[in-house]
Design a protein around this motif. Structure first.
Motif, PDB file in Angstrom:
ATOM      1  N   THR A 100       0.827  -1.202   0.000  1.00 10.05           N
ATOM      2  CA  THR A 100       0.000   0.000   0.000  1.00 10.05           C
ATOM      3  C   THR A 100       0.863   1.256   0.000  1.00 10.05           C
ATOM      4  O   THR A 100       0.521   2.252  -0.645  1.00 10.05           O
ATOM      5  CB  THR A 100      -0.935  -0.002   1.227  1.00 10.05           C
TER       6      THR A 100
ATOM      7  N   TYR B 180       2.009   1.784  -3.557  1.00 13.23           N
ATOM      8  CA  TYR B 180       0.891   2.200  -4.409  1.00 13.23           C
ATOM      9  C   TYR B 180       0.526   3.656  -4.144  1.00 13.23           C
ATOM     10  O   TYR B 180       0.301   4.438  -5.075  1.00 13.23           O
ATOM     11  CB  TYR B 180      -0.313   1.297  -4.161  1.00 13.23           C
TER      12      TYR B 180
ATOM     13  N   THR C  56       3.053   5.884  -5.651  1.00 13.51           N
ATOM     14  CA  THR C  56       2.926   5.894  -7.107  1.00 13.51           C
ATOM     15  C   THR C  56       1.817   6.830  -7.553  1.00 13.51           C
ATOM     16  O   THR C  56       1.997   7.644  -8.473  1.00 13.51           O
ATOM     17  CB  THR C  56       2.644   4.470  -7.621  1.00 13.51           C
ATOM     18  N   THR C  57       0.644   6.746  -6.928  1.00 13.89           N
ATOM     19  CA  THR C  57      -0.467   7.606  -7.329  1.00 13.89           C
ATOM     20  C   THR C  57      -0.166   9.076  -7.040  1.00 13.89           C
ATOM     21  O   THR C  57      -0.580   9.955  -7.794  1.00 13.89           O
ATOM     22  CB  THR C  57      -1.754   7.187  -6.602  1.00 13.89           C
TER      23      THR C  57
ATOM     24  N   ILE D 207      -1.001   1.634 -13.992  1.00 20.28           N
ATOM     25  CA  ILE D 207      -1.845   0.671 -13.265  1.00 20.28           C
ATOM     26  C   ILE D 207      -3.304   0.891 -13.670  1.00 20.28           C
ATOM     27  O   ILE D 207      -3.997   1.724 -13.088  1.00 20.28           O
ATOM     28  CB  ILE D 207      -1.680   0.831 -11.739  1.00 20.28           C
TER      29      ILE D 207
ATOM     30  N   ALA E 136      -6.531  -1.746  -9.910  1.00 21.25           N
ATOM     31  CA  ALA E 136      -5.931  -1.980  -8.596  1.00 21.25           C
ATOM     32  C   ALA E 136      -7.001  -2.497  -7.646  1.00 21.25           C
ATOM     33  O   ALA E 136      -8.124  -1.981  -7.615  1.00 21.25           O
ATOM     34  CB  ALA E 136      -5.317  -0.695  -8.043  1.00 21.25           C
TER      35      ALA E 136
ATOM     36  N   ASN F 257      -1.772  -4.681  -1.960  1.00 22.60           N
ATOM     37  CA  ASN F 257      -2.720  -4.508  -3.044  1.00 22.60           C
ATOM     38  C   ASN F 257      -2.398  -5.482  -4.174  1.00 22.60           C
ATOM     39  O   ASN F 257      -1.270  -5.965  -4.296  1.00 22.60           O
ATOM     40  CB  ASN F 257      -2.662  -3.077  -3.591  1.00 22.60           C
TER      41      ASN F 257
ATOM     42  N   VAL G 230      -2.296  -5.369  -8.175  1.00 22.78           N
ATOM     43  CA  VAL G 230      -2.321  -4.360  -9.231  1.00 22.78           C
ATOM     44  C   VAL G 230      -2.001  -4.980 -10.581  1.00 22.78           C
ATOM     45  O   VAL G 230      -1.198  -5.911 -10.677  1.00 22.78           O
ATOM     46  CB  VAL G 230      -1.327  -3.209  -8.943  1.00 22.78           C
TER      47      VAL G 230
END
Length: 310
Positions: free
Chosen positions: A142, A145, A148-149, A166, A169, A176, A178
């Motif tokens: 997490t 992720y 990354t976002t 991605i 997800a 997660n 993905v």
């Protein structure tokens, strides 16, 4: 392109990150990383070099997936009733479920089937993923992720120039699941109902060896195409040879001393049983303890049962 062994390994990696009792997950879609579509009827003066029949690749967020059910998110209508909403901000499309909507996923809800990976969100709702080229389905923490976002939003360049991409997800508390696909070619199919199987693919040689053998033994000695090489027939007919791609096929043919360019009908008539036996022998390596040592309990952050690694 991923083959049977790759999908099997992806399923094992994901299972190793899911607790035995299961955990709650939420589904998030990022259509801006889904397949690009063509805009038709582009004036000849505006066509790019190499454009075919008046079609031009469009790189604008609003022209990505006008009908998602026909591209990266096939049969998206299967999610009807889950109250999904589409939001747009900073050039990033997010299809998200409300906080109250979650899915309980257990290790046994993740499985490979030839050239497909299947994740069951509920007994009557499944996600089937088929990857092309370098696409993969992987576990991602997490923390990674989230980072990354955030990088997508903060990047001064185009979001699509900021990997990893991605398109799908499945978000959990610590880990997660993905779909990572830089080429935007992955197909994610949503299936409502108990049957998650792909009607265009046959039995899996790794998880369904008996059905795989029975299906191929049912092909008569003169049932192979007369106008194809044995290599092209095997990799091209996934209803019979599900999971067999370039590397798997070449390895099997090498083991039975058959040149890939040999006419399919000639080889099948003389070596049908030998080819089938070697395919199953090769694919069953994926279930051996020697092969499964690539996923070790000591490398995981959560307790693992030994049975999950096979």
């Amino acid at each position: 392109m991923p083959e049977a062994f790759t999908y099997h390994d992806m399923a094992r990696m994901i299972k190793a990150r899911i607790r035995d009792e299961g955990a709650d997950y939420q589904l998030v879609l990022h259509p801006c990383f889904s397949q690009m579509v063509y805009k038709t009827s582009v004036p000849k003066s505006q066509r790019k070099a190499g454009g075919a029949k008046g079609k031009q690749m469009i790189k604008h967020p609003e022209w990505f997936e006008p009908d998602p059910s026909k591209g990266s998110y096939r049969n998206l209508k299967a999610l009807s009733g889950t109250e999904y909403t589409m939001t747009r901000g900073d050039g990033l499309d997010i299809m998200d479920a409300p906080t109250s909507m979650s899915f309980r996923i257990r290790p046994e809800d993740v499985r490979s089937h030839g050239k497909n990976l299947v994740i069951s969100l509920r007994p009557d709702l499944h996600i089937r993923v088929h990857c092309f080229l370098h696409g993969h389905v992987l576990p991602m923490s997490t923390a990674k992720y989230t980072a990354t976002t955030r990088r997508w939003h903060k990047s001064g360049a185009s979001i699509r120039a900021t990997p990893p991409h991605i398109p799908v997800a499945i978000i959990g508390k610590d880990w997660n699941i993905v779909v990572v696909d830089h080429n935007r070619l992955t197909q994610t199919t949503f299936i409502k109902g108990p049957d998650w199987r792909d009607p265009t693919r046959g039995p899996c040689p790794i998880t369904e060896p008996a059905r795989f053998r029975s299906k191929l033994m049912g092909v008569p000695l003169n049932g192979a195409p007369a106008d194809k090489r044995i290599y092209n027939w095997i990799i091209g007919d996934q209803k019979l040879f599900n999971g067999m791609g370039t590397s798997h096929t070449n390895e099997v043919l090498h083991r039975v001393w058959i040149h890939p360019d040999t006419p399919a009908r000639t080889v099948w008539a003389s070596s049908k049983t030998g080819i089938i036996d070697e395919m199953l022998k090769y694919c069953q390596i994926a279930l051996s303890q020697e092969y499964c040592h690539f996923v070790r309990p000591s490398q995981m952050d959560i307790p693992l049962s030994r049975s999950r690694l096979v």
